[in-house]
Structure formats: structure tokens, C-alpha cells
Design an enzyme around this catalytic site. Structure first.
Site, PDB file in Angstrom:
ATOM      1  N   CYS A  18     -10.356  -4.758  -0.249  1.00 15.82           N
ATOM      2  CA  CYS A  18     -11.486  -3.815  -0.154  1.00 15.82           C
ATOM      3  C   CYS A  18     -12.336  -3.913  -1.426  1.00 15.82           C
ATOM      4  O   CYS A  18     -11.937  -4.537  -2.419  1.00 15.82           O
ATOM      5  CB  CYS A  18     -10.972  -2.393   0.052  1.00 15.82           C
ATOM      6  SG  CYS A  18     -10.301  -1.647  -1.444  1.00 15.82           S
TER       7      CYS A  18
ATOM      8  N   GLU B 244       0.427   5.204   0.720  1.00 18.99           N
ATOM      9  CA  GLU B 244      -0.484   6.239   1.226  1.00 18.99           C
ATOM     10  C   GLU B 244      -0.041   7.635   0.781  1.00 18.99           C
ATOM     11  O   GLU B 244       1.047   7.814   0.215  1.00 18.99           O
ATOM     12  CB  GLU B 244      -0.560   6.141   2.758  1.00 18.99           C
ATOM     13  CG  GLU B 244      -1.093   4.790   3.189  1.00 18.99           C
ATOM     14  CD  GLU B 244      -1.354   4.659   4.677  1.00 18.99           C
ATOM     15  OE1 GLU B 244      -0.858   5.491   5.462  1.00 18.99           O
ATOM     16  OE2 GLU B 244      -2.059   3.714   5.051  1.00 18.99           O
TER      17      GLU B 244
ATOM     18  N   GLU C 126      -3.041  -4.541  -3.262  1.00 14.54           N
ATOM     19  CA  GLU C 126      -3.560  -5.440  -4.307  1.00 14.54           C
ATOM     20  C   GLU C 126      -3.573  -4.757  -5.662  1.00 14.54           C
ATOM     21  O   GLU C 126      -3.218  -5.338  -6.686  1.00 14.54           O
ATOM     22  CB  GLU C 126      -4.999  -5.880  -3.974  1.00 14.54           C
ATOM     23  CG  GLU C 126      -5.135  -6.676  -2.701  1.00 14.54           C
ATOM     24  CD  GLU C 126      -5.378  -5.836  -1.462  1.00 14.54           C
ATOM     25  OE1 GLU C 126      -4.827  -4.717  -1.358  1.00 14.54           O
ATOM     26  OE2 GLU C 126      -6.120  -6.317  -0.588  1.00 14.54           O
TER      27      GLU C 126
ATOM     28  N   CYS D 137     -10.639  -2.857  -4.693  1.00 19.74           N
ATOM     29  CA  CYS D 137      -9.681  -3.858  -5.200  1.00 19.74           C
ATOM     30  C   CYS D 137     -10.413  -5.061  -5.788  1.00 19.74           C
ATOM     31  O   CYS D 137      -9.995  -5.608  -6.807  1.00 19.74           O
ATOM     32  CB  CYS D 137      -8.725  -4.291  -4.099  1.00 19.74           C
ATOM     33  SG  CYS D 137      -7.527  -2.998  -3.705  1.00 19.74           S
TER      34      CYS D 137
ATOM     35  N   ASN E 253       0.841  -1.201   0.000  1.00 20.68           N
ATOM     36  CA  ASN E 253       0.000   0.000   0.000  1.00 20.68           C
ATOM     37  C   ASN E 253       0.878   1.254   0.000  1.00 20.68           C
ATOM     38  O   ASN E 253       1.936   1.282   0.620  1.00 20.68           O
ATOM     39  CB  ASN E 253      -1.006   0.006   1.162  1.00 20.68           C
ATOM     40  CG  ASN E 253      -0.401  -0.287   2.515  1.00 20.68           C
ATOM     41  OD1 ASN E 253       0.565  -1.020   2.636  1.00 20.68           O
ATOM     42  ND2 ASN E 253      -0.968   0.316   3.543  1.00 20.68           N
TER      43      ASN E 253
ATOM     44  N   CYS F 249      -4.158   0.711  -2.556  1.00 17.85           N
ATOM     45  CA  CYS F 249      -3.967  -0.543  -1.820  1.00 17.85           C
ATOM     46  C   CYS F 249      -2.908  -1.419  -2.487  1.00 17.85           C
ATOM     47  O   CYS F 249      -2.660  -1.329  -3.697  1.00 17.85           O
ATOM     48  CB  CYS F 249      -5.261  -1.344  -1.787  1.00 17.85           C
ATOM     49  SG  CYS F 249      -6.599  -0.569  -0.909  1.00 17.85           S
TER      50      CYS F 249
HETATM   51  N1  THU Z   1      -5.229  -1.473   2.417  1.00 18.55           N
HETATM   52  C1  THU Z   1      -4.649  -2.284   1.489  1.00 18.55           C
HETATM   53  O1  THU Z   1      -3.543  -2.034   1.013  1.00 18.55           O
HETATM   54  N2  THU Z   1      -5.348  -3.391   1.103  1.00 18.55           N
HETATM   55  C2  THU Z   1      -6.527  -3.791   1.631  1.00 18.55           C
HETATM   56  O2  THU Z   1      -7.053  -4.801   1.234  1.00 18.55           O
HETATM   57  C3  THU Z   1      -7.155  -2.981   2.675  1.00 18.55           C
HETATM   58  C4  THU Z   1      -6.530  -1.679   2.978  1.00 18.55           C
HETATM   59  C5  THU Z   1      -4.446  -0.319   2.896  1.00 18.55           C
HETATM   60  C6  THU Z   1      -4.925   1.022   2.478  1.00 18.55           C
HETATM   61  C7  THU Z   1      -4.383   1.897   3.573  1.00 18.55           C
HETATM   62  O3  THU Z   1      -3.061   2.271   3.268  1.00 18.55           O
HETATM   63  C8  THU Z   1      -4.356   1.012   4.792  1.00 18.55           C
HETATM   64  O4  THU Z   1      -4.451  -0.310   4.298  1.00 18.55           O
HETATM   65  C9  THU Z   1      -5.465   1.267   5.780  1.00 18.55           C
HETATM   66  O5  THU Z   1      -6.693   1.235   5.187  1.00 18.55           O
END
Ligand code: THU
Length: 132
Positions: free
Chosen positions: A93, A51, A62, A96, A49, A60
Site C-alpha cells: 500500500c 489487525e 511489510e 508501506c 499483518n 501491514c
Molecule cells: N495489508 C498488508 O498487510 N499489506 C499490504 O500490502 C496490503 C494490505 C493488510 C492490511 C489489512 O490487515 C489487510 O491486509 C486488508 O487490507
């Protein structure tokens, strides 16, 4: 194309997802996610991920993994592994799931937690009615 995933490939995929989580850029949530996709041609692409101070721009793990594969001319996938260093299992999520569904309905979705416990799904279970 038929689905081929040996036990060795599965272990490699899970390890790749775990390793990718180390590269997560998550200074805001501090929640590190690693993902690894296995292409039908046997290649592995990883993602973490990423941010942003403008939170909504976060991508994310994925989607990073799948977009990296697409950008390297891969479009057919057998599996995705997702790792988080938590007791709980982190499922992809909704955004994704929609992106994954664009490329393969029958994708194996393997979730691994900090105790190396595994849960396995098919994308069609997690996203039975994607927008198409
Ligand atoms: N996140 C992912 O990378 N994948 C997921 O399946 C769920 C959420 C990340 C996004 C964000 O950086 C952090 O997790 C918190 O939501």
C-alpha cells in the site's frame, strides 16, 4: 554497497514471506499477508499483518518486517517479498511504499501469489516520488 541476491536467497525469501503469512492476525479482513525483507548483510526479517478492533490501527506485513529489521540494527536492504494466498498479486500500500522508500530507493519488490507465480518490481517504479 553492492546488491547481491543468489537464486537460493530468493527462494528462501519467498518461502519466508509465505510462512509469515500463516501468523497474520487478520480476524476482520481475513486477508493474510506475509512479508520478508532481505538485508544487505544477508539476513531475513519477516512480518505479517496485525489487525485491531480499531481498524485504523492495523499494521501491514511489510511495515512489520522492515520495523523488525530496523529494531535489530539493520538499515540496508536488497529485497522484500510479499505473499498472499490469492490469485491476484498484492502490491504494498502507499503507506508501506513510503516507509520502504525511507530506507532504500532501489529495493527489489517481489510479489508472489498462491500459485507461486512471481512479479518483480523496483521500489522506484512503484513509488517514483516519495516524500523526503
Ligand atoms: N495489508 C498488508 O498487510 N499489506 C499490504 O500490502 C496490503 C494490505 C493488510 C492490511 C489489512 O490487515 C489487510 O491486509 C486488508 O487490507
Amino acid at each position: 554497497m553492492k546488491e547481491i541476491m543468489s537464486k537460493q536467497q530468493k527462494i528462501k525469501l519467498l518461502e519466508a514471506a509465505k510462512k509469515a503469512s500463516r501468523f497474520a492476525y487478520a480476524p476482520y479482513s481475513r486477508f493474510r499477508v506475509g512479508a520478508a525483507v532481505l538485508t544487505k548483510s544477508g539476513k531475513i526479517f519477516t512480518g505479517c499483518n496485525v489487525e485491531n478492533a480499531s481498524y485504523g490501527l492495523t499494521v501491514c506485513a511489510e511495515r512489520i518486517a522492515i520495523f523488525k529489521a530496523i529494531a535489530e540494527a539493520e538499515r540496508y536492504f536488497d529485497a522484500i517479498a510479499i505473499y498472499t494466498n490469492t490469485k491476484d498479486f498484492t502490491l504494498p500500500c502507499g503507506a508501506c511504499l513510503q516507509v520502504l522508500a525511507e530506507f532504500s530507493e532501489n529495493l527489489r519488490v517481489i510479489i508472489i501469489n498462491r500459485y507461486r507465480k512471481i512479479k518483480e518490481y523496483r521500489l522506484s517504479e512503484l513509488m517514483p516520488y516519495p516524500f523526503k
